[in-house]
Every structure is written in C-alpha cells, then in structure tokens.
Design a protein around this motif. Structure first.
Motif, PDB file in Angstrom:
ATOM      1  N   TYR A  75      -7.573  -0.821   0.258  1.00 16.81           N
ATOM      2  CA  TYR A  75      -7.111   0.563   0.248  1.00 16.81           C
ATOM      3  C   TYR A  75      -6.019   0.765   1.292  1.00 16.81           C
ATOM      4  CZ  TYR A  75     -11.427   1.148  -2.343  1.00 16.81           C
ATOM      5  OH  TYR A  75     -12.439   1.025  -3.270  1.00 16.81           O
ATOM      6  N   ILE A  77      -3.862   3.984   2.801  1.00 18.23           N
ATOM      7  CA  ILE A  77      -3.954   5.443   2.817  1.00 18.23           C
ATOM      8  C   ILE A  77      -2.761   6.030   3.571  1.00 18.23           C
ATOM      9  CG2 ILE A  77      -5.387   7.420   3.478  1.00 18.23           C
ATOM     10  CD1 ILE A  77      -7.723   5.249   3.547  1.00 18.23           C
ATOM     11  N   GLU A  78      -2.093   6.973   2.907  1.00 25.20           N
ATOM     12  CA  GLU A  78      -0.959   7.684   3.502  1.00 25.20           C
ATOM     13  C   GLU A  78      -1.311   9.171   3.512  1.00 25.20           C
ATOM     14  OE1 GLU A  78       3.766   7.947   2.580  1.00 25.20           O
ATOM     15  OE2 GLU A  78       2.429   8.249   0.882  1.00 25.20           O
ATOM     16  N   THR A  79      -1.240   9.800   4.693  1.00 20.78           N
ATOM     17  CA  THR A  79      -1.532  11.217   4.816  1.00 20.78           C
ATOM     18  C   THR A  79      -0.360  11.903   5.489  1.00 20.78           C
ATOM     19  OG1 THR A  79      -3.876  10.700   5.068  1.00 20.78           O
ATOM     20  CG2 THR A  79      -3.194  12.913   5.682  1.00 20.78           C
ATOM     21  N   ARG A  94      -2.016  13.624   0.501  1.00 23.41           N
ATOM     22  CA  ARG A  94      -2.686  12.355   0.783  1.00 23.41           C
ATOM     23  C   ARG A  94      -2.549  11.467  -0.445  1.00 23.41           C
ATOM     24  NH1 ARG A  94      -7.827  13.561   2.838  1.00 23.41           N
ATOM     25  NH2 ARG A  94      -6.862  13.488   4.871  1.00 23.41           N
ATOM     26  N   THR A  95      -2.182  10.223  -0.213  1.00 25.06           N
ATOM     27  CA  THR A  95      -2.054   9.238  -1.275  1.00 25.06           C
ATOM     28  C   THR A  95      -2.875   8.019  -0.883  1.00 25.06           C
ATOM     29  OG1 THR A  95       0.194  10.000  -1.723  1.00 25.06           O
ATOM     30  CG2 THR A  95      -0.436   7.879  -2.640  1.00 25.06           C
ATOM     31  N   VAL A  96      -3.727   7.577  -1.794  1.00 26.15           N
ATOM     32  CA  VAL A  96      -4.533   6.379  -1.573  1.00 26.15           C
ATOM     33  C   VAL A  96      -4.154   5.368  -2.638  1.00 26.15           C
ATOM     34  CG1 VAL A  96      -6.853   5.408  -1.483  1.00 26.15           C
ATOM     35  CG2 VAL A  96      -6.433   7.697  -0.587  1.00 26.15           C
TER      36      VAL A  96
END
Length: 145
Positions: A75, A77-79, A94-96
C-alpha cells in the motif's frame, strides 16, 4: 505639543510594524502532502505480471504491507491536507494505491482507492472494569514501603 505628536507617531509606527508581521505574505492555510506522492507516470508502469522487485524500483518501499494466505499487498498512501497556522489539519484528498501480488511475487492487480471509498470506524472507548483501584506510580512506590 511636539512631544505628544512624536509619541503618537512612534506608537503608530510600532502598531504598523506589529500588524505587518501578522499579515505577512504567508497564508494562514498551508497545503501539503503527507505520505507518498503517487505520480501518474508510476501508476502507468505497474501492470499485471510484473515482479515485486520492479514495483519497488518504480514506486519505492511500500508504506504498509499485508499478506492474505497466498496473496500479499503493498500500500502506498498519499494524503493532501490543509493545515492552518493554528495547527488544525483538514484532509482534502486521500489516495491509496494497492498493489496485489500472487505467491510468485508477480503483480496480479492494482487498485486506486480515494477518500470516498473509505469508511469511518468508531473506536470503542469503554474500559473493562478491574478489581481494586487504579494507582499512580507514586502511590505504588509509597505502598511498597
């Protein structure tokens, strides 16, 4: 009278400098990214059949991993958040990126999840009662004497 005018001018100058410091060119809200920035070019390079090593070369080390039997997942994760100068943080996006691997460490699938795909989970705040009473560290030390 000139002394009073000079004092008023100095007071006005001090007030102007103080207010200029409060309204500097920096904004009250800062936009920033927490975690991993997922570039579109990297997303296009991840396809089924590729090796785990190639994924790590393209995306780097995952922030989180998981294993489900024969299948594993990485995973990224970009927030994107807005943070006020008072410390309040508001999540904007948020992109996972989830990359799934088979037992041969080959990509089987990749999925991109957004903030709308998530669910809020309530954390249980009740405490299990214990016998006796809760003691502080100092009470425990004093009781031992």
């Amino acid at each position: 009278m000139p002394l009073r005018l000079a004092k008023a001018s100095v007071a006005a100058a001090v007030l102007a400098v103080a207010l200029a410091g409060c309204t500097s060119s920096t904004s009250l809200v800062t936009k920033r990214t927490q975690g991993y920035e997922i570039p579109d070019s990297a997303l296009q390079q991840i396809r089924p059949g590729q090796s785990q090593q190639l994924v790590q070369t393209v995306l780097g080390s995952p922030q989180s991993t998981n294993t489900f039997g024969d299948q594993s997942a990485w995973y990224y994760i970009e927030t994107k958040v807005n943070q006020t100068s008072f410390g309040l943080t508001m999540v904007q996006e948020r992109t996972v990126l989830a990359v799934y691997f088979d037992r041969n460490k080959k990509v089987t699938e990749r999925a991109v999840y957004s903030l709308q795909d998530g669910r809020a989970i309530n954390v249980e705040t009740r405490r299990t009662p214990s016998f006796g009473q809760d003691k502080t560290f100092i009470e425990s030390i004093l009781e031992s004497f």
